[in-house]
Write a protein that holds these residues in place. Structure first.
Motif, mmCIF file in Angstrom:
data_model
loop_
_atom_site.group_PDB
_atom_site.id
_atom_site.type_symbol
_atom_site.label_atom_id
_atom_site.label_comp_id
_atom_site.label_asym_id
_atom_site.label_seq_id
_atom_site.Cartn_x
_atom_site.Cartn_y
_atom_site.Cartn_z
ATOM 1 N N LYS A 123 0.855 -1.210 0.000
ATOM 2 C CA LYS A 123 0.000 0.000 0.000
ATOM 3 C C LYS A 123 0.882 1.247 0.000
ATOM 4 O O LYS A 123 0.548 2.250 -0.643
ATOM 5 N N ALA A 124 2.022 1.179 0.715
ATOM 6 C CA ALA A 124 2.902 2.349 0.795
ATOM 7 C C ALA A 124 3.509 2.639 -0.581
ATOM 8 O O ALA A 124 3.620 3.798 -0.995
ATOM 9 N N PHE A 125 3.879 1.580 -1.318
ATOM 10 C CA PHE A 125 4.423 1.740 -2.675
ATOM 11 C C PHE A 125 3.368 2.417 -3.554
ATOM 12 O O PHE A 125 3.666 3.358 -4.304
ATOM 13 N N ALA A 126 2.124 1.924 -3.462
ATOM 14 C CA ALA A 126 1.048 2.463 -4.301
ATOM 15 C C ALA A 126 0.784 3.930 -3.961
ATOM 16 O O ALA A 126 0.614 4.765 -4.855
ATOM 17 N N LYS A 127 0.765 4.242 -2.657
ATOM 18 C CA LYS A 127 0.498 5.629 -2.258
ATOM 19 C C LYS A 127 1.621 6.551 -2.751
ATOM 20 O O LYS A 127 1.347 7.635 -3.266
ATOM 21 N N ALA A 128 2.865 6.115 -2.617
ATOM 22 C CA ALA A 128 3.989 6.944 -3.059
ATOM 23 C C ALA A 128 3.933 7.134 -4.575
ATOM 24 O O ALA A 128 4.192 8.225 -5.089
ATOM 25 N N PHE A 129 3.550 6.078 -5.307
ATOM 26 C CA PHE A 129 3.405 6.160 -6.767
ATOM 27 C C PHE A 129 2.366 7.230 -7.120
ATOM 28 O O PHE A 129 2.603 8.087 -7.983
ATOM 29 N N MET A 130 1.236 7.182 -6.430
ATOM 30 C CA MET A 130 0.156 8.134 -6.741
ATOM 31 C C MET A 130 0.569 9.561 -6.394
ATOM 32 O O MET A 130 0.281 10.495 -7.147
ATOM 33 N N GLN A 131 1.255 9.702 -5.277
ATOM 34 C CA GLN A 131 1.690 11.033 -4.871
ATOM 35 C C GLN A 131 2.683 11.607 -5.897
ATOM 36 O O GLN A 131 2.562 12.734 -6.338
ATOM 37 N N ARG A 132 3.627 10.730 -6.300
ATOM 38 C CA ARG A 132 4.662 11.143 -7.254
ATOM 39 C C ARG A 132 4.057 11.572 -8.588
ATOM 40 O O ARG A 132 4.554 12.462 -9.252
ATOM 41 N N HIS A 133 2.968 10.908 -8.986
ATOM 42 C CA HIS A 133 2.416 11.171 -10.316
ATOM 43 C C HIS A 133 1.120 11.979 -10.256
ATOM 44 O O HIS A 133 0.364 12.000 -11.233
ATOM 45 N N ASN A 134 0.888 12.607 -9.114
ATOM 46 C CA ASN A 134 -0.275 13.494 -8.969
ATOM 47 C C ASN A 134 -1.603 12.828 -9.266
ATOM 48 O O ASN A 134 -2.466 13.405 -9.949
ATOM 49 N N ILE A 135 -1.766 11.609 -8.795
ATOM 50 C CA ILE A 135 -3.009 10.877 -9.033
ATOM 51 C C ILE A 135 -3.877 11.039 -7.786
ATOM 52 O O ILE A 135 -3.406 10.796 -6.674
ATOM 53 N N PRO A 136 -5.131 11.499 -7.961
ATOM 54 C CA PRO A 136 -5.946 11.792 -6.774
ATOM 55 C C PRO A 136 -6.186 10.554 -5.903
ATOM 56 O O PRO A 136 -6.613 9.516 -6.387
ATOM 57 N N THR A 137 -5.912 10.689 -4.613
ATOM 58 C CA THR A 137 -6.088 9.586 -3.660
ATOM 59 C C THR A 137 -6.181 10.206 -2.262
ATOM 60 O O THR A 137 -5.901 11.391 -2.090
ATOM 61 N N ALA A 138 -6.540 9.418 -1.266
ATOM 62 C CA ALA A 138 -6.672 9.936 0.102
ATOM 63 C C ALA A 138 -5.301 10.362 0.633
ATOM 64 O O ALA A 138 -4.295 9.683 0.381
ATOM 65 N N ALA A 139 -5.281 11.452 1.409
ATOM 66 C CA ALA A 139 -4.028 11.888 2.050
ATOM 67 C C ALA A 139 -3.579 10.796 3.027
ATOM 68 O O ALA A 139 -4.412 10.086 3.584
ATOM 69 N N TYR A 140 -2.252 10.636 3.198
ATOM 70 C CA TYR A 140 -1.781 9.516 4.025
ATOM 71 C C TYR A 140 -0.413 9.802 4.610
ATOM 72 O O TYR A 140 0.295 10.733 4.181
ATOM 73 N N LYS A 141 -0.013 8.940 5.539
ATOM 74 C CA LYS A 141 1.374 8.851 6.006
ATOM 75 C C LYS A 141 1.647 7.397 6.335
ATOM 76 O O LYS A 141 0.727 6.667 6.726
ATOM 77 N N GLU A 142 2.887 6.974 6.191
ATOM 78 C CA GLU A 142 3.220 5.575 6.518
ATOM 79 C C GLU A 142 4.132 5.532 7.744
ATOM 80 O O GLU A 142 4.934 6.451 7.965
ATOM 81 N N PHE A 143 3.985 4.456 8.528
ATOM 82 C CA PHE A 143 4.759 4.337 9.773
ATOM 83 C C PHE A 143 5.268 2.910 9.954
ATOM 84 O O PHE A 143 4.556 1.951 9.671
ATOM 85 N N THR A 144 6.500 2.801 10.464
ATOM 86 C CA THR A 144 7.030 1.499 10.910
ATOM 87 C C THR A 144 7.166 1.574 12.442
ATOM 88 O O THR A 144 6.969 2.641 13.022
#
Ligand code: AMP
Ligand code: GLY
Length: 428
Positions: free
Chosen positions: A107-128
């Motif tokens: 999910k983190a890979f997908a979110k970063a991909f969307m953020q990088r390419h300006n694809i609309p998606t829910a705002a997020y943060k990832e945590f370990t």
């Protein structure tokens, strides 16, 4: 052409049914398949993740192309396994590379991909786990409900929609510090809750070009009126009245085209189906998730609406010629209603004899098998989701009614199905 299809659900029976309609399909093998796929080709008793055994079967049966149904082999790298082995390179796998399959696998890979390419998606943060305290602080700043997602594949259970801060913090702790989802939850995505109507859009891409397949909506909850536990999917319908040309245009320009451009920019090798789980909020689409495969039971409505030869489409995908293809679809409404074992999605019994399979097929309907197997002369249940009845109709309501009617003719001990698939689209 000899084909190997990997998987054993309703999606795979539907794909097998469609592949064998192509004059280009000489022989079809399915690994491991079910009692329904056995009606379309030859089942091979090989696990979906046993790449060595799959490769040996490909050699033995002169397989030219492999179509992968479920995500697991893709996320584990079946595409790369065949591509990187000089002995197997001529066998083409339709599906993304291991790296590109991370769009579903992480999910983190997908979110970063969307953020990088300006694809609309829910705002997020990832945590370990080393950022546990920051995560708790982040939760406190979010509005309710809060969505927590285990980063990796968690058999469809890794998404939690938390209605209170207490619940969100407790679940966050269970995931990060108590391994609630094992390895998959070692990283957690915390994201904004999206409102609107969910839908599934499917594309087939060759990495440069894409074709759009019919859209669908699936019904995930076990109970009528979308109540009770989440399941793999209890039914699906297509087309969707709210998917207007204007909405589709927005999906293309703000989501699909940037996604394909992102594959190119990021050098992600992707020749296969992309399943976009979208939210439509007042006509504005955003991405909930990417899957690197077709959906189940969405496939049971999408593929019957597709008029094109599927083997031709897959060949064009491998040869990067999808720009030459025009998709043709059946305008009729299609509904799929899934019959499940009693107790599903909790514990259930396998091995119940299924009655009525021979008698119950009406024109305009198809019975696709999900969890079934042959035992002697009988066909018995072999999973939670057992059968999917797909029907065509003038309207969604008519198609759903026909599937429900057909399901009355089918029987196994404990059988259950929803009667209200497509309820939002019922004409008054
Ligand atoms: P996924 O495993 O990503 O498909 O998520 C499972 C389900 O959770 C989705 O089909 C949605 O119904 C729901 N969901 C996931 N993320 C969100 C979100 N950000 N907002 C609202 N619902 C969500
Ligand atoms: N029906 C949802 C899925 O296949 O993931």
């Amino acid at each position: 052409m000899n084909l190997l299809l990997i998987g054993s659900g309703g999606r795979e029976h539907t794909l097998a049914w469609k592949l064998t309609q192509s004059p280009l399909c000489s022989q079809l093998f399915i690994a491991p398949g079910n009692a329904g796929t056995a009606l379309c080709g030859t089942n091979l008793p090989i696990s979906i993740s046993d790449f060595d055994a799959l490769a040996a079967a490909c050699k033995q049966h002169n397989i030219d192309m492999i179509l992968v149904g479920p995500e697991e082999p893709l996320v584990k790298g079946i595409y790369d396994f065949f591509k990187n082995n000089p002995d197997l390179q001529n066998i083409k796998v339709v599906g993304p590379s291991k790296e590109a399959a991370q769009l579903e696998g992480s999910k983190a890979f997908a979110k970063a991909f969307m953020q990088r390419h300006n694809i609309p998606t829910a705002a997020y943060k990832e945590f370990t786990s080393d950022k546990y305290i920051e995560g708790v602080e982040y939760i406190k700043t979010q509005s309710l409900p809060i969505v927590l997602k285990a980063d990796g594949l968690a058999a469809g259970k890794g998404v939690l929609i938390c209605q209170s801060y207490l619940e969100a913090m407790a679940e966050f702790e269970l995931m990060l510090l108590c391994s609630k989802f094992g390895e998959a939850g070692k990283k957690v995505v915390i994201e904004e809750f999206l409102r609107g109507i969910e839908l599934s859009i499917f594309i087939l891409t060759d990495g440069k070009n894409y074709v759009l397949l019919p859209e669908a909506k699936d019904y995930k909850r076990i109970g009528e009126s979308d109540t009770g536990l989440n399941t793999g999917g209890m039914g699906a319908v297509s087309p969707l009245p709210f998917v207007t040309d204007e909405f589709l245009q927005k999906v293309k320009t703000s989501i699909i085209e940037p996604t394909i451009a992102g594959f190119k920019k990021d050098k992600l090798d992707y020749k296969g189906f992309v399943f976009l789980g979208l939210m439509n909020n007042d006509g504005e689409p955003s991405v909930i998730e990417y899957n690197c495969r077709l959906g189940d039971p969405e496939t049971e409505v999408v593929i019957p609406r597709l008029k094109n030869d599927l083997v031709q489409l897959l060949t064009a995908t491998i040869e990067q010629r999808l720009n030459e293809v025009t998709i043709e679809t059946d305008d009729r409404a299609v509904a799929a209603v899934v019959a499940v074992s009693g107790g599903y999605p909790g514990d259930y019994i396998k091995g119940e004899i299924i009655h009525g399979l021979q008698e119950s097929v009406l024109p305009g309907s198809i019975v696709f098998h999900s969890g079934t197997k042959k035992e002697g002369d009988a066909i018995v249940t072999n999973g939670g989701r057992v059968l999917t009845v797909t029907s065509f109709g003038k309207t969604i309501t008519e198609a759903v009614e026909q599937s429900n009617y057909m399901l009355e003719k089918l029987y196994f001990e404990g059988m259950y199905h929803r009667n209200d698939v497509g309820f939002e689209f019922k004409e008054s």
